[in-house]
Design a protein around this motif. Structure first.
Motif, short mmCIF file in Angstrom:
data_model
loop_
_atom_site.label_atom_id
_atom_site.label_comp_id
_atom_site.label_asym_id
_atom_site.label_seq_id
_atom_site.Cartn_x
_atom_site.Cartn_y
_atom_site.Cartn_z
N ALA A 1 0.83 -1.22 0.00
CA ALA A 1 0.00 0.00 0.00
C ALA A 1 0.86 1.26 0.00
O ALA A 1 0.52 2.26 -0.65
CB ALA A 1 -0.95 -0.01 1.20
N ILE A 2 1.96 1.23 0.72
CA ILE A 2 2.85 2.40 0.78
C ILE A 2 3.49 2.65 -0.58
O ILE A 2 3.53 3.80 -1.06
CB ILE A 2 3.93 2.20 1.89
CG1 ILE A 2 3.28 2.29 3.27
CG2 ILE A 2 5.06 3.21 1.75
CD1 ILE A 2 4.16 1.77 4.41
N ALA B 1 2.29 1.65 -3.45
CA ALA B 1 1.20 2.04 -4.35
C ALA B 1 0.92 3.54 -4.23
O ALA B 1 0.65 4.22 -5.23
CB ALA B 1 -0.06 1.24 -4.04
N ALA B 2 1.02 4.07 -3.00
CA ALA B 2 0.80 5.51 -2.81
C ALA B 2 1.92 6.32 -3.45
O ALA B 2 1.69 7.41 -3.98
CB ALA B 2 0.70 5.83 -1.32
N GLU B 3 3.14 5.79 -3.41
CA GLU B 3 4.26 6.51 -4.05
C GLU B 3 4.09 6.53 -5.57
O GLU B 3 4.41 7.53 -6.22
CB GLU B 3 5.60 5.88 -3.64
CG GLU B 3 5.89 6.13 -2.17
CD GLU B 3 7.26 5.64 -1.70
OE1 GLU B 3 8.11 5.31 -2.54
OE2 GLU B 3 7.47 5.59 -0.48
N LEU B 4 3.58 5.45 -6.11
CA LEU B 4 3.27 5.42 -7.54
C LEU B 4 2.18 6.47 -7.85
O LEU B 4 2.28 7.23 -8.82
CB LEU B 4 2.78 4.02 -7.92
CG LEU B 4 2.27 3.80 -9.33
CD1 LEU B 4 3.34 4.11 -10.37
CD2 LEU B 4 1.78 2.36 -9.52
N MET B 5 1.17 6.52 -7.01
CA MET B 5 0.06 7.44 -7.21
C MET B 5 0.52 8.89 -7.12
O MET B 5 -0.02 9.78 -7.79
CB MET B 5 -1.00 7.15 -6.15
CG MET B 5 -2.34 7.77 -6.44
SD MET B 5 -3.66 6.98 -5.48
CE MET B 5 -3.07 7.20 -3.78
N GLU B 6 1.53 9.13 -6.27
CA GLU B 6 2.03 10.49 -6.07
C GLU B 6 2.49 11.13 -7.38
O GLU B 6 2.42 12.34 -7.56
CB GLU B 6 3.18 10.46 -5.05
CG GLU B 6 3.29 11.73 -4.24
CD GLU B 6 4.37 11.64 -3.18
OE1 GLU B 6 4.78 10.52 -2.80
OE2 GLU B 6 4.82 12.71 -2.73
N LEU C 1 6.41 1.31 -9.92
CA LEU C 1 5.63 0.11 -10.26
C LEU C 1 6.44 -1.14 -9.89
O LEU C 1 5.90 -2.11 -9.35
CB LEU C 1 5.27 0.12 -11.75
CG LEU C 1 4.36 -1.00 -12.25
CD1 LEU C 1 3.01 -0.99 -11.55
CD2 LEU C 1 4.14 -0.89 -13.77
N ASP D 1 8.57 -1.37 -7.51
CA ASP D 1 8.50 -1.52 -6.04
C ASP D 1 7.20 -2.21 -5.61
O ASP D 1 7.22 -3.08 -4.72
CB ASP D 1 8.59 -0.15 -5.36
CG ASP D 1 10.03 0.35 -5.28
OD1 ASP D 1 10.95 -0.49 -5.32
OD2 ASP D 1 10.23 1.57 -5.17
N VAL D 2 6.08 -1.80 -6.20
CA VAL D 2 4.80 -2.43 -5.84
C VAL D 2 4.86 -3.92 -6.17
O VAL D 2 4.54 -4.77 -5.32
CB VAL D 2 3.61 -1.78 -6.60
CG1 VAL D 2 2.31 -2.49 -6.24
CG2 VAL D 2 3.50 -0.29 -6.32
#
Lengths: 111, 111, 111, 111
Positions: free
Chosen positions: C39-40, C42-47, C68, C70-71
């Motif tokens: 989840a963390i 995924a949030a960095e990707l979203m950033e 991606l 990293d996820v």
């Protein structure tokens, strides 16, 4: 001195709204972008606990304070742009949860 | 009638604390678990906008109200268990952001 | 040269497992911690897309590639510790989604 | 029978791409929306562990399998729309992490 006891929710909504308005950032604050921002800040808060055994020293508490503030600030932005009254929303939700999780059934037990 | 104008942050912290205490749920509310809960509720809020073009009708606003309340409720739980004064934390963070993003440089422009 | 065409899922599961094992990090990789880590990341990707209009230049694509990765790396760790066969899991889920979203009803329309 | 050992990453990329194409859903799959979707599914995976002590029975493993599949499916969609080769991206990232976390310094210790 400012504290949770002498600060209304409207006071902090206004504080945050003034910051955004001064920078003309309302144009970026679509509800969709704000929902992403809340989730991103929530992940940064979670990162503090990612590999942690749960122990919270003063340094960690300080980081929690900062990241929690970021989450709440974006929540206030969301309430501001959507015209949501948070006190009413929270009171309703807690009342709904009280019906969903009656004390006699859920005391000491979780969902 | 309750509203953001006549409700202090302490009032809603107390409301949420009483709900948790009545159910003896403090035992589940470790800061680590609460950080996960904030992130989970933030994702539910985001889900409203997942495939959306950004339009918010009344039905969507109602869902935003509920999910935003959930995020803020867990933020209040986190503040309660860690002893964080949210008014102070938010005021400090907004002041820090004001230094980081000076109006003359960031007016109408983003990070 | 390595590519998606000549690399099995097991190959990248093994690559990631070897990295973790060499550092004796299995002890930190509880499924709970790994779910937080996914989840963390995924949030960095979203950033990358937080304030974006959706335009993707080469610099952004490079960041997407890293985040991606990293996820997916943490997803592979999760599959490794839980003994989940991803090919089977994905095939089943796509088959279930095909029943849930029949082409004739959902062509060009979303959930 | 399909398994991680006999399935290439390209095979599952193609499986997912065919599902999306059949429904003409490419129009919804902007990288921004996909990044949100990955984060939303990651939160659903995390929800399994929200109040958990970490114990994983068969029923929970089954839920992990489903939610993990959802996260990876959206990661494959993201790789598809951005033209990212996941094998290359993961190999590079693991190599970069190997330099960042040298075995002698990080053995049994975390970031």
């Amino acid at each position: 001195m400012i504290s949770d006891k002498n600060t209304t929710i409207q006071d902090i909504k206004d504080l945050v709204a003034a910051f955004v308005k001064e920078r003309e950032w309302e144009q970026f604050h679509s509800p969709k972008n704000l929902s992403m921002s809340i989730a991103i800040e929530a992940a940064e808060l979670m990162e503090i606990f990612q590999w942690s055994d749960g122990c919270l020293d003063d340094k960690k508490i300080e980081k929690v304070r900062e990241e929690l503030a970021d989450v709440v600030i974006y929540c206030l932005c969301m309430a501001n742009v959507t015209g949501i009254d948070l006190a009413t929303a929270i009171k309703s939700k807690v009342a709904a949860n009280a019906l969903k999780y009656p004390v006699e059934k859920y005391k000491g037990r979780y969902k």
